[in-house]
Write a protein that holds these residues in place. Sequence first.
Motif, PDB file in Angstrom:
ATOM      1  N   THR A 226      38.749  46.534  55.721  1.00 17.02           N
ATOM      2  CA  THR A 226      39.438  44.984  55.540  1.00 17.02           C
ATOM      3  C   THR A 226      39.678  44.839  54.184  1.00 17.02           C
ATOM      4  O   THR A 226      39.032  45.463  53.165  1.00 17.02           O
ATOM      5  N   PHE A 227      40.441  43.704  53.687  1.00 17.81           N
ATOM      6  CA  PHE A 227      40.235  43.269  52.493  1.00 17.81           C
ATOM      7  C   PHE A 227      39.081  42.928  51.990  1.00 17.81           C
ATOM      8  O   PHE A 227      38.519  43.219  50.771  1.00 17.81           O
ATOM      9  N   ALA A 228      38.192  42.157  52.709  1.00 17.50           N
ATOM     10  CA  ALA A 228      36.790  41.950  52.382  1.00 17.50           C
ATOM     11  C   ALA A 228      35.902  42.923  52.003  1.00 17.50           C
ATOM     12  O   ALA A 228      35.258  42.923  50.936  1.00 17.50           O
ATOM     13  N   LYS A 229      35.925  43.975  52.808  1.00 17.93           N
ATOM     14  CA  LYS A 229      35.069  45.170  52.610  1.00 17.93           C
ATOM     15  C   LYS A 229      35.408  45.723  51.504  1.00 17.93           C
ATOM     16  O   LYS A 229      34.502  46.256  50.783  1.00 17.93           O
ATOM     17  N   GLY A 230      36.685  46.026  51.348  1.00 14.24           N
ATOM     18  CA  GLY A 230      37.177  46.734  50.095  1.00 14.24           C
ATOM     19  C   GLY A 230      36.967  45.940  48.934  1.00 14.24           C
ATOM     20  O   GLY A 230      36.544  46.747  47.842  1.00 14.24           O
ATOM     21  N   LEU A 231      36.920  44.773  48.832  1.00 16.85           N
ATOM     22  CA  LEU A 231      36.748  43.930  47.632  1.00 16.85           C
ATOM     23  C   LEU A 231      35.219  44.039  47.304  1.00 16.85           C
ATOM     24  O   LEU A 231      34.921  44.094  46.025  1.00 16.85           O
ATOM     25  N   ARG A 232      34.542  44.229  48.302  1.00 15.41           N
ATOM     26  CA  ARG A 232      32.809  44.273  48.104  1.00 15.41           C
ATOM     27  C   ARG A 232      32.631  45.567  47.165  1.00 15.41           C
ATOM     28  O   ARG A 232      31.857  45.515  46.312  1.00 15.41           O
ATOM     29  N   ALA A 233      33.316  46.530  47.769  1.00 13.65           N
ATOM     30  CA  ALA A 233      33.208  47.998  47.439  1.00 13.65           C
ATOM     31  C   ALA A 233      33.799  48.232  45.988  1.00 13.65           C
ATOM     32  O   ALA A 233      33.113  48.728  45.089  1.00 13.65           O
ATOM     33  N   ILE A 234      34.939  47.342  45.775  1.00 16.86           N
ATOM     34  CA  ILE A 234      35.554  47.298  44.330  1.00 16.86           C
ATOM     35  C   ILE A 234      34.670  46.979  43.256  1.00 16.86           C
ATOM     36  O   ILE A 234      34.497  47.476  42.320  1.00 16.86           O
ATOM     37  N   LEU A 235      33.980  45.785  43.648  1.00 18.55           N
ATOM     38  CA  LEU A 235      33.030  45.243  42.550  1.00 18.55           C
ATOM     39  C   LEU A 235      31.888  46.305  42.139  1.00 18.55           C
ATOM     40  O   LEU A 235      31.248  45.796  41.170  1.00 18.55           O
ATOM     41  N   ARG A 236      31.608  47.077  42.626  1.00 18.35           N
ATOM     42  CA  ARG A 236      30.395  48.021  42.441  1.00 18.35           C
ATOM     43  C   ARG A 236      31.017  49.224  41.561  1.00 18.35           C
ATOM     44  O   ARG A 236      30.372  49.955  40.772  1.00 18.35           O
ATOM     45  N   HIS A 237      32.248  49.059  41.169  1.00 20.95           N
ATOM     46  CA  HIS A 237      33.067  50.016  40.310  1.00 20.95           C
ATOM     47  C   HIS A 237      33.352  49.517  38.905  1.00 20.95           C
ATOM     48  O   HIS A 237      34.174  49.930  38.187  1.00 20.95           O
ATOM     49  N   ASP A 238      32.660  48.144  38.602  1.00 24.27           N
ATOM     50  CA  ASP A 238      32.830  47.451  37.211  1.00 24.27           C
ATOM     51  C   ASP A 238      34.086  47.570  37.034  1.00 24.27           C
ATOM     52  O   ASP A 238      34.562  47.873  36.034  1.00 24.27           O
ATOM     53  N   PRO A 239      35.151  46.719  37.626  1.00 26.27           N
ATOM     54  CA  PRO A 239      36.455  46.796  37.430  1.00 26.27           C
ATOM     55  C   PRO A 239      36.795  45.599  36.329  1.00 26.27           C
ATOM     56  O   PRO A 239      35.897  44.663  36.292  1.00 26.27           O
ATOM     57  N   ASP A 240      37.618  45.624  35.568  1.00 23.84           N
ATOM     58  CA  ASP A 240      38.192  44.461  34.652  1.00 23.84           C
ATOM     59  C   ASP A 240      38.990  43.719  35.428  1.00 23.84           C
ATOM     60  O   ASP A 240      39.110  42.316  35.152  1.00 23.84           O
ATOM     61  N   VAL A 241      40.067  44.053  35.887  1.00 27.99           N
ATOM     62  CA  VAL A 241      41.044  43.523  36.795  1.00 27.99           C
ATOM     63  C   VAL A 241      41.105  43.792  38.381  1.00 27.99           C
ATOM     64  O   VAL A 241      41.113  45.210  38.603  1.00 27.99           O
ATOM     65  N   ILE A 242      41.231  42.898  39.220  1.00 26.79           N
ATOM     66  CA  ILE A 242      41.209  43.362  40.513  1.00 26.79           C
ATOM     67  C   ILE A 242      42.479  42.514  41.234  1.00 26.79           C
ATOM     68  O   ILE A 242      42.706  41.436  40.742  1.00 26.79           O
ATOM     69  N   MET A 243      43.160  43.346  42.020  1.00 25.50           N
ATOM     70  CA  MET A 243      44.276  42.800  42.628  1.00 25.50           C
ATOM     71  C   MET A 243      44.238  42.859  44.203  1.00 25.50           C
ATOM     72  O   MET A 243      43.819  43.989  44.704  1.00 25.50           O
ATOM     73  N   VAL A 244      43.892  41.554  44.847  1.00 27.84           N
ATOM     74  CA  VAL A 244      43.888  41.652  46.388  1.00 27.84           C
ATOM     75  C   VAL A 244      45.370  41.384  47.006  1.00 27.84           C
ATOM     76  O   VAL A 244      45.798  40.195  46.727  1.00 27.84           O
ATOM     77  N   GLY A 245      45.826  42.194  47.705  1.00 28.82           N
ATOM     78  CA  GLY A 245      47.089  42.081  48.318  1.00 28.82           C
ATOM     79  C   GLY A 245      47.156  40.618  48.958  1.00 28.82           C
ATOM     80  O   GLY A 245      48.381  40.095  48.698  1.00 28.82           O
ATOM     81  N   GLU A 246      46.382  40.074  49.818  1.00 29.11           N
ATOM     82  CA  GLU A 246      46.428  38.810  50.297  1.00 29.11           C
ATOM     83  C   GLU A 246      45.131  38.414  50.764  1.00 29.11           C
ATOM     84  O   GLU A 246      44.385  39.077  51.140  1.00 29.11           O
ATOM     85  N   ILE A 247      45.049  37.142  50.625  1.00 32.79           N
ATOM     86  CA  ILE A 247      43.833  36.327  50.971  1.00 32.79           C
ATOM     87  C   ILE A 247      44.063  35.750  52.408  1.00 32.79           C
ATOM     88  O   ILE A 247      44.979  35.006  52.661  1.00 32.79           O
ATOM     89  N   ARG A 248      43.400  36.490  53.487  1.00 38.59           N
ATOM     90  CA  ARG A 248      43.960  36.286  54.729  1.00 38.59           C
ATOM     91  C   ARG A 248      42.690  35.295  55.543  1.00 38.59           C
ATOM     92  O   ARG A 248      42.919  34.812  56.442  1.00 38.59           O
ATOM     93  N   ASP A 249      41.224  35.489  54.818  1.00 36.87           N
ATOM     94  CA  ASP A 249      40.223  34.759  55.642  1.00 36.87           C
ATOM     95  C   ASP A 249      39.420  34.128  54.646  1.00 36.87           C
ATOM     96  O   ASP A 249      39.556  34.418  53.432  1.00 36.87           O
TER      97      ASP A 249
END
Length: 342
Positions: A155-178
């Motif tokens: 999901t967006f939430a699960k993927g977003l948590r995983a992204i943060l472990r990759h030390d990103p500078d910029v994150i784009m979340v397609g849609e905030i659904r919850d």
Amino acid sequence: ILHEIFSVHKRLHPHIVSRIKIMAGLDIAEKRVPQDGKFKIKVANKTVDIRVSIIPMSYGERIVLRILDKSVSLLGLGEMGMSQKTLQIFESLISKSHGMILVTGPTGSGKTTTLYAAISKINSPEKNIITIEDPIEYELKGVGQIQVNPKTNLTFAKGLRAILRHDPDVIMVGEIRDAETAEIAIQASMTGHLVFSTLHTNDAAGALTRLVDMGIEPFLIASSLMAVLAQRLVRKICPECKMPFKPDKAILEKYRLPSDQLFWHGTGCSSCMNSGYKGRTGIFELLVIDNEIRKLLTSGADSETIKQAAIRKGMTTLFEDGLSKVKKGITTLDEVLRVTQE
């Protein structure tokens, strides 16, 4: 705006539905529940993705096909239709190192295109940019893109948590659904990441109260959110059949327009399928979160109060931006009223 291109006999309906279901890998025997799928087709030596959505209706199944041509070149921020003032403010916001920027509007209002243009503008080899989308509409060079997959519980939430472990500078979340996705996105923006996302609200101020309604603490929104960009797409007047015309006096008075103002419309021709319109452009409303807006937000003010405060500080509303395009002969007053519902 829907246009009838051609119609087929109703006896062919079940055959067409079954064929599309097979191509999209869906269950052809299931006619009682909605189904979603996708397939690829090759047209003129390029691959085009087709997203399929099927829902059961009273007289049979209804199919919507969404065409995603990833080979189409993306628009730049300067080609969206933003005014010079809005463009300058928006470009300065996206160049910041952390914070959150939301783009709002109904489905099909060009939100994703705007986010892609913003990411393309700041994209460089030194920046680690990761997106999580549903679906991935265009492939961006040098950007890590994740496709949401409900079947594997990505999901967006699960993927977003995983992204943060990759030390990103910029994150784009397609849609905030919850609320969960909203909370993680806000926490990310407060810990040194620049976060872009979208919401479905009618105007920019509505995004603030929508987040509060989701259960996000107002002080968290106030300390993380930099700006909200609301947008709509309006059809442009066809250049082939563009003609000047004079609207009713009552309309001019209602919207406080000068009586000597020159207005344009399309009379309809073969080039625009007799619609009077050809192509689209955006109208925008940029709400920058400053100290006054933060105070209103944390004190529990409603969206209308926040909107009026932003207007006093110089925010151009969707209707005002549309009106400026009417005066320039880009679109019609009817078209602006259709999308802004003023």
